[in-house]
Design an enzyme around this catalytic site. Structure first.
Site, mmCIF file in Angstrom:
data_model
loop_
_atom_site.group_PDB
_atom_site.id
_atom_site.type_symbol
_atom_site.label_atom_id
_atom_site.label_comp_id
_atom_site.label_asym_id
_atom_site.label_seq_id
_atom_site.Cartn_x
_atom_site.Cartn_y
_atom_site.Cartn_z
ATOM 1 N N CYS A 14 60.080 34.305 76.843
ATOM 2 C CA CYS A 14 61.260 34.139 75.987
ATOM 3 C C CYS A 14 61.832 35.513 75.594
ATOM 4 O O CYS A 14 62.427 36.167 76.423
ATOM 5 C CB CYS A 14 60.947 33.264 74.774
ATOM 6 S SG CYS A 14 62.453 32.602 73.997
ATOM 7 N N HIS B 122 58.509 28.578 76.911
ATOM 8 C CA HIS B 122 57.340 28.876 76.078
ATOM 9 C C HIS B 122 56.124 28.058 76.503
ATOM 10 O O HIS B 122 55.811 27.030 75.885
ATOM 11 C CB HIS B 122 57.644 28.549 74.611
ATOM 12 C CG HIS B 122 58.458 29.562 73.894
ATOM 13 N ND1 HIS B 122 57.941 30.760 73.437
ATOM 14 C CD2 HIS B 122 59.772 29.550 73.532
ATOM 15 C CE1 HIS B 122 58.889 31.446 72.820
ATOM 16 N NE2 HIS B 122 60.005 30.738 72.869
ATOM 17 N N GLU C 44 53.160 28.734 75.876
ATOM 18 C CA GLU C 44 52.170 28.834 74.796
ATOM 19 C C GLU C 44 52.441 27.854 73.658
ATOM 20 O O GLU C 44 51.586 27.672 72.786
ATOM 21 C CB GLU C 44 52.111 30.271 74.267
ATOM 22 C CG GLU C 44 53.212 30.666 73.292
ATOM 23 C CD GLU C 44 54.551 31.003 73.940
ATOM 24 O OE1 GLU C 44 55.390 31.615 73.254
ATOM 25 O OE2 GLU C 44 54.772 30.646 75.121
#
Length: 234
Positions: free
Chosen positions: A92, A179, A181
């Site tokens: 990002c 993302h 994560e």
């Protein structure tokens, strides 16, 4: 393998206490096989030299790469220094700051916010990828890369985000706009925290609902781990 986590932001409000920081999210995503060291980039903390770690992950941030913040230019300088010296993974904001540091262009997109589970068509191949035509991963961004740097190769994208995954084949570096994560529970909580400020109720409801679908976070973890294993190999 030693991985330096360049933390350029943190979850807002009480989400930090509930879900942990972005560095911790990457530790959970990539697993316990590495020795991690976190750097608080927003407070001016950066490695003294690229060789301080075997590889680096640049996290997301609420900041924009164009913001006049005192830590932005030093981070760009470190990334230019590390390019080709240590493997880099950007996510990002990390994806965007790598693009800017290496000669690309990032802007606040007139398309507005991309939030929720986003699908990206795979258009390129790399040795660390498996054969798949598309991936779906949580996203949360308004800024976008609009001009990739020289030498960057597009591996995946969408109509909304044409430059979804970039590979710098000559520099041992990859980056992605989404993302991996973000656990869906965190992604939903982040949307709720921004409901009525960044997102309308309609946008928030649609984005939250999308996150109930199957995602490719585990595949992205495998891709990143395989990339690191190949890039760090003597």
């Amino acid at each position: 393998m030693r991985i330096g986590l360049l933390e350029t932001g943190e979850p807002p409000g009480d989400l930090l206490e509930t879900f942990g920081g972005y560095g911790a999210m990457f530790e959970a995503l990539l697993g316990p096989a590495y020795v991690y060291r976190a750097y608080d980039v927003q407070r001016g903390e950066l490695p003294e030299r690229p060789a301080e770690n075997d590889a680096y992950v640049v996290t997301g941030s609420a900041a924009g790469v164009y913001d006049p913040l005192p830590w932005i230019e030093p981070l760009k300088a470190f990334l230019r220094q590390a390019k080709g010296e240590a493997p880099l993974v950007g996510v990002c904001f990390g994806h965007q700051i790598m693009a800017e540091a290496f000669g690309g262009k990032v802007v606040k997109s007139d398309k507005g916010w991309g939030v929720g589970l986003h699908a990206y068509e795979v258009s390129g191949a790399a040795p660390w990828m498996d054969e798949v035509t598309a991936v779906a991963v949580p996203a949360s961004h308004q800024d976008q890369v609009i001009e990739p740097p020289p030498g960057a190769r597009v591996l995946a994208g969408s109509a909304f985000t044409p430059y979804g995954i970039l590979s710098y084949d000559d520099a041992k570096a990859i980056s992605m706009q989404f993302h991996p994560e973000f656990d869906p529970a965190y992604a939903k909580a982040l949307i709720e925290a921004r409901r009525g400020t960044r997102f309308t109720d309609e946008q928030a409801d649609a984005a939250i609902a999308s996150l109930d679908a199957a995602n490719d976070r585990a595949r992205m973890a495998e891709w990143i781990n395989r990339f690191l294993a190949r890039a760090v190999r003597p």
